[in-house]
Structures are given as structure tokens and as C-alpha cells.
Design an enzyme around this catalytic site. Structure first.
Site, PDB file in Angstrom:
ATOM      1  N   ARG A   1      27.935  -4.442   8.413  1.00  0.00           N
ATOM      2  CA  ARG A   1      27.045  -4.800   9.268  1.00  0.00           C
ATOM      3  C   ARG A   1      28.667  -4.817  10.731  1.00  0.00           C
ATOM      4  O   ARG A   1      28.048  -4.168  11.532  1.00  0.00           O
ATOM      5  CB  ARG A   1      26.769  -6.172   8.852  1.00  0.00           C
ATOM      6  CG  ARG A   1      26.394  -7.556   9.087  1.00  0.00           C
ATOM      7  CD  ARG A   1      25.996  -8.277   7.764  1.00  0.00           C
ATOM      8  NE  ARG A   1      26.678  -7.413   7.094  1.00  0.00           N
ATOM      9  CZ  ARG A   1      25.774  -7.198   6.331  1.00  0.00           C
ATOM     10  NH1 ARG A   1      24.822  -7.510   6.283  1.00  0.00           N
ATOM     11  NH2 ARG A   1      26.151  -6.394   4.766  1.00  0.00           N
ATOM     12  N   THR A   2      29.537  -4.258   9.660  1.00  0.00           N
ATOM     13  CA  THR A   2      30.780  -4.434  10.706  1.00  0.00           C
ATOM     14  C   THR A   2      31.006  -3.249  11.457  1.00  0.00           C
ATOM     15  O   THR A   2      31.177  -3.368  13.139  1.00  0.00           O
ATOM     16  CB  THR A   2      31.833  -5.003  10.337  1.00  0.00           C
ATOM     17  OG1 THR A   2      31.589  -6.014   9.222  1.00  0.00           O
ATOM     18  CG2 THR A   2      33.075  -4.937  10.985  1.00  0.00           C
TER      19      THR A   2
ATOM     20  N   ARG B   1      39.244  -0.865   8.550  1.00  0.00           N
ATOM     21  CA  ARG B   1      39.176  -1.601   7.572  1.00  0.00           C
ATOM     22  C   ARG B   1      39.803  -0.958   7.118  1.00  0.00           C
ATOM     23  O   ARG B   1      39.408  -0.078   5.829  1.00  0.00           O
ATOM     24  CB  ARG B   1      37.388  -1.819   7.388  1.00  0.00           C
ATOM     25  CG  ARG B   1      36.985  -2.611   6.409  1.00  0.00           C
ATOM     26  CD  ARG B   1      35.479  -2.901   5.805  1.00  0.00           C
ATOM     27  NE  ARG B   1      35.230  -4.343   6.615  1.00  0.00           N
ATOM     28  CZ  ARG B   1      34.338  -4.344   6.482  1.00  0.00           C
ATOM     29  NH1 ARG B   1      33.220  -3.877   5.629  1.00  0.00           N
ATOM     30  NH2 ARG B   1      33.884  -5.470   7.207  1.00  0.00           N
TER      31      ARG B   1
ATOM     32  N   LYS C   1      43.283  14.679   0.627  1.00  0.00           N
ATOM     33  CA  LYS C   1      43.978  15.947   0.068  1.00  0.00           C
ATOM     34  C   LYS C   1      46.083  15.112   0.851  1.00  0.00           C
ATOM     35  O   LYS C   1      47.070  15.489   0.311  1.00  0.00           O
ATOM     36  CB  LYS C   1      44.278  16.507   0.614  1.00  0.00           C
ATOM     37  CG  LYS C   1      43.223  17.129   1.768  1.00  0.00           C
ATOM     38  CD  LYS C   1      42.821  18.341   2.402  1.00  0.00           C
ATOM     39  CE  LYS C   1      41.183  18.800   2.840  1.00  0.00           C
ATOM     40  NZ  LYS C   1      41.813  19.733   3.521  1.00  0.00           N
TER      41      LYS C   1
ATOM     42  N   HIS D   1      39.489 -11.305   9.220  1.00  0.00           N
ATOM     43  CA  HIS D   1      38.463 -10.836   8.954  1.00  0.00           C
ATOM     44  C   HIS D   1      38.073 -11.459  10.759  1.00  0.00           C
ATOM     45  O   HIS D   1      37.399 -12.089  10.574  1.00  0.00           O
ATOM     46  CB  HIS D   1      37.028 -10.603   8.853  1.00  0.00           C
ATOM     47  CG  HIS D   1      36.096  -9.750   8.405  1.00  0.00           C
ATOM     48  ND1 HIS D   1      35.574  -8.788   9.322  1.00  0.00           N
ATOM     49  CD2 HIS D   1      34.727  -9.463   7.705  1.00  0.00           C
ATOM     50  CE1 HIS D   1      35.275  -8.449   9.423  1.00  0.00           C
ATOM     51  NE2 HIS D   1      34.169  -8.616   8.702  1.00  0.00           N
TER      52      HIS D   1
HETATM   53  N1   CP Z   1      29.748  -9.353   7.034  1.00  0.00           N
HETATM   54  C1   CP Z   1      30.214  -8.105   6.542  1.00  0.00           C
HETATM   55  O1   CP Z   1      31.656  -7.658   7.246  1.00  0.00           O
HETATM   56  O2   CP Z   1      29.555  -7.225   6.890  1.00  0.00           O
HETATM   57  P1   CP Z   1      29.755  -5.379   6.230  1.00  0.00           P
HETATM   58  O3   CP Z   1      30.644  -5.484   5.091  1.00  0.00           O
HETATM   59  O4   CP Z   1      28.604  -5.163   5.724  1.00  0.00           O
HETATM   60  O5   CP Z   1      30.692  -4.735   7.238  1.00  0.00           O
END
Ligand code: CP
Length: 369
Positions: free
Chosen positions: A70-71, A120, A98, A148
């Protein structure tokens, strides 16, 4: 009634909700609301215009060192719908393998011309550390069990859409709280907007909350809490983070799985949220996940609007800072501690700042929301 003074957005980074004021969060949500018509990319009316091309000519890097559906997709679509070019970085096939450090990676790609990095990372604080080492905007797409922010903002937008407000609502966040950055960002943000939050789960998942333990209401009894709830947010059981955690799944389902029968105890009109990915049949049944009270897919749509708002506000603030700043080197000088992170000889310092080798895209990096 006195008119509220509009909040000016001055942040070039979006690293978390802990430091944001209620006014800033509302500003972001109001901006996202305006982008909502463009969030599906479908034109409901033939004459509907494309989204304003506010990021035309800009470049956004998706620097993902953990899996995501999603993100990553949502940030990509948000940036592209505003006219930006998006570069996808895949840790597993990069020079992180590396031994290149995360900071060298970010600074090298920035040297090719970036306006924003969406990051992320499996280690807490990595987005903050990258933000200190680059000139462009940095947006946190999830760091360990810490924050998040755009996920929480999209949750707020989905809830606000349903109820027209956030103040005075009761939101239960249920399940694997201990390993959840979503729970943490939700708590930081929505309580500032007047909602009551209750963390619900077995003692195992309510342990280890650290600095937020004193600030949050908790319960181990979902059935007792549900009649007070306007919104029930179910969390994924994050098995990949469960080192040393012994969870009896049947027991967990008996106490915490959201079934239709259980949901009937909530307030009439209560909504069900889940950040995804879902363990269907574990924390939530199919009947509830796909049922009339579920807003799970609407959350995903709201996510594109929230990310359109976050990218355009942060890059807008970056532009203003760039205009008013004196000419600066291409990349900022590194502080002593950051310098150690950049050389790969950081030893204890790297561990302390949360950028160990696993954080370079190796090791356990399969976590999602
Ligand atoms: N909700 C969410 O962060 O989903 P993903 O891990 O698929 O990005």
C-alpha cells in the site's frame, strides 16, 4: 465565534505525528480532503480535470528497505498524479548489499537531483537520521515500531469522512499494539484532535509500550470496550517481529478476533478499520473485513490523498526554505555522529542511532504496516 487563524505549514519533513500540533494535523487533513477527488485517478465526470500538477518537474525517491504494497504504491501514485517523477529504490538489489551505508545511499541519490525521499526502514529513527544528512524533504513511510505518520493521517481522514469530525469519538485500537507503529502514530495524532483512544489486547501485546504507557488507556477486554466504540481499528498480528513471543492463536481469536457477532456490540454506525495487510481469519473475519461497516478500502483511497497533501506541503516548505537560504553545498556537512554512520566505521554509534547492518536492507525486513 472567533475565526481560527489558519496554520501555516513550514515543515519540509514529515517524520512523525508526535511533534505535530493539532493545527498542523488539521491543516494536512484539510489539504488531503481537497485531493480526495483525485485519489482514485478515475474521472467520475467526463469533464473532471486532472489533479493540479503541483510537483511537475520534481523527483521523489521511494527508498524502501522493508516490504510494502500500500504505502509504496500510494506514495508513487500520489507523486505521479501531481506531476512528479518517482524513482523506486529496491534495497534487495542495491549496493546496500555491498555494505554501502544508508546515508551514503541517500546522499548519492540526492546528488542526482531529488526533491523528496520517502523512506521505510526497519530501524527506529532512520528517517530522522537521513533527514539530518540531506537537503531535500524526507517523509517517513514507517520506521520499526515507532511511527507511520501518513498511515495514521489516512485513518483520521477516513474516520472524519464518516463522522464529519474527530472530537468526541472513541477509537479502540485492537491487537498487536506492542509491535505497531500504526498504533503509536494514531495515539500521538488523534488524541490531539479530541478523540479518546483505547489500546485493547492481551497483556502480551500491551507490554513494552515504553514512553507512551502512561499516556494511554488500555484494556484486555474487547467485549467490554466495544459498546463505547465509534471506530474499531484492528491491527495485524506481526509474526515477523515476534522473536520470543508465544502466542496461542486459538486463545487470541477467542478474545480478540473481530467477528460480526462481536462487532454488533459496538455503537450503531461504528466503523471498522485495518491498516493492512490483513491476516484474514485471525484478527478479523472475512465477513467483517468485507462487510458494510468496513472502511478498509476507503482508508486506502484516503491514503493517496493524504500523501498528495504531505508531498506538496513538504516540498512547498522546502522551496520556500531554498529560496530564502544562502547558497549551500550540494549536501550538508555531516555532524560528527552522522559522519560515523556514513563511513561504515560507526561501531557503537551506528547501533545507538539505529542503523545496524540489518537496517541496510538485509536481515528481517519483511514487516509491513
Ligand atoms: N498499511 C501499510 O503500511 O501497508 P504496506 O505495508 O503494504 O505498505
Amino acid at each position: 465565534m472567533a475565526k481560527k487563524t489558519p496554520v501555516e505549514w513550514t515543515r519540509k519533513h514529515l517524520l512523525g505525528l508526535e511533534d505535530l500540533s493539532a493545527g498542523e494535523i488539521t491543516h494536512l487533513l484539510d489539504a488531503a480532503e481537497k485531493f480526495l477527488p483525485y485519489a482514485t485517478g478515475r474521472t467520475e465526470r467526463p469533464a473532471r480535470k486532472a489533479a493540479p500538477q503541483r510537483l511537475k518537474g520534481r523527483t521523489v525517491l521511494n527508498l524502501f528497505c522493508e516490504d510494502s504494497t500500500r504505502t509504496r504504491t500510494s506514495f508513487t501514485l500520489a507523486a505521479e498524479r501531481l506531476g512528479a517523477r518517482v524513482v523506486q529504490f529496491h534495497a534487495a538489489t542495491s549496493s546496500l548489499k555491498k555494505n554501502e551505508t544508508l546515508l551514503d545511499t541517500a546522499r548519492n541519490i540526492e546528488a542526482m537531483g531529488l526533491d523528496a525521499i520517502v523512506i521505510r526502514h526497519p530501524e527506529r529513527g532512520a528517517p530522522q537520521t537521513v533527514a539530518e544528512a540531506v537537503n531535500c524533504s524526507v517523509l517517513n513511510a514507517g520506521d520499526d515500531a515507532h511511527e507511520h505518520p501518513t498511515q495514521a493521517l489516512l485513518d483520521f481522514l477516513a474516520i472524519r469522512h464518516k463522522f464529519g469530525r474527530l472530537d468526541g469519538l472513541t477509537v479502540a485500537i485492537v491487537g498487536d499494539i506492542r509491535h505497531s507503529r500504526v498504533a503509536r502514530s494514531n495515539l500521538y495524532g488523534i488524541t490531539k484532535l479530541g478523540s479518546r483512544v483505547i489500546f485493547v489486547g492481551p497483556p502480551l501485546f500491551l507490554a513494552g509500550l515504553g514512553d507512551i504507557a502512561a499516556a494511554v488507556e488500555t484494556s484486555t477486554d474487547l467485549d467490554a470496550i466495544l459498546p463505547e466504540c465509534d471506530a474499531v481499528m484492528m491491527l495485524r498480528v506481526q509474526f515477523e517481529r515476534h522473536e520470543g513471543v508465544a502466542l496461542d492463536l486459538e486463545d487470541y481469536k477467542r478474545g480478540y478476533q473481530l467477528t460480526a457477532k462481536r462487532l454488533a456490540r459496538a455503537k450503531p454506525g461504528a466503523i471498522v478499520l485495518h491498516p493492512g495487510p490483513i491476516n484474514r481469519g485471525l484478527e478479523i473475519t472475512n465477513e467483517v473485513a468485507d462487510g458494510p461497516q468496513s472502511v478498509i478500502l476507503h482508508q486506502v483511497t484516503c491514503g493517496v490523498a493524504v500523501r498528495m497533501a504531505a508531498l506538496s506541503l513538504c516540498i512547498g516548505a522546502l522551496d520556500r526554505q531554498r529560496k530564502s537560504a544562502k547558497p549551500s553545498p550540494l549536501t550538508p556537512p555531516l555532524s560528527r555522529s552522522t559522519q560515523r554512520l556514513s563511513t561504515g566505521r560507526e561501531g557503537r554509534g551506528r547501533k545507538k542511532r539505529g542503523l545496524s547492518r540489518e537496517g541496510r536492507g538485509r536481515g528481517k525486513s519483511s514487516a509491513g504496516a
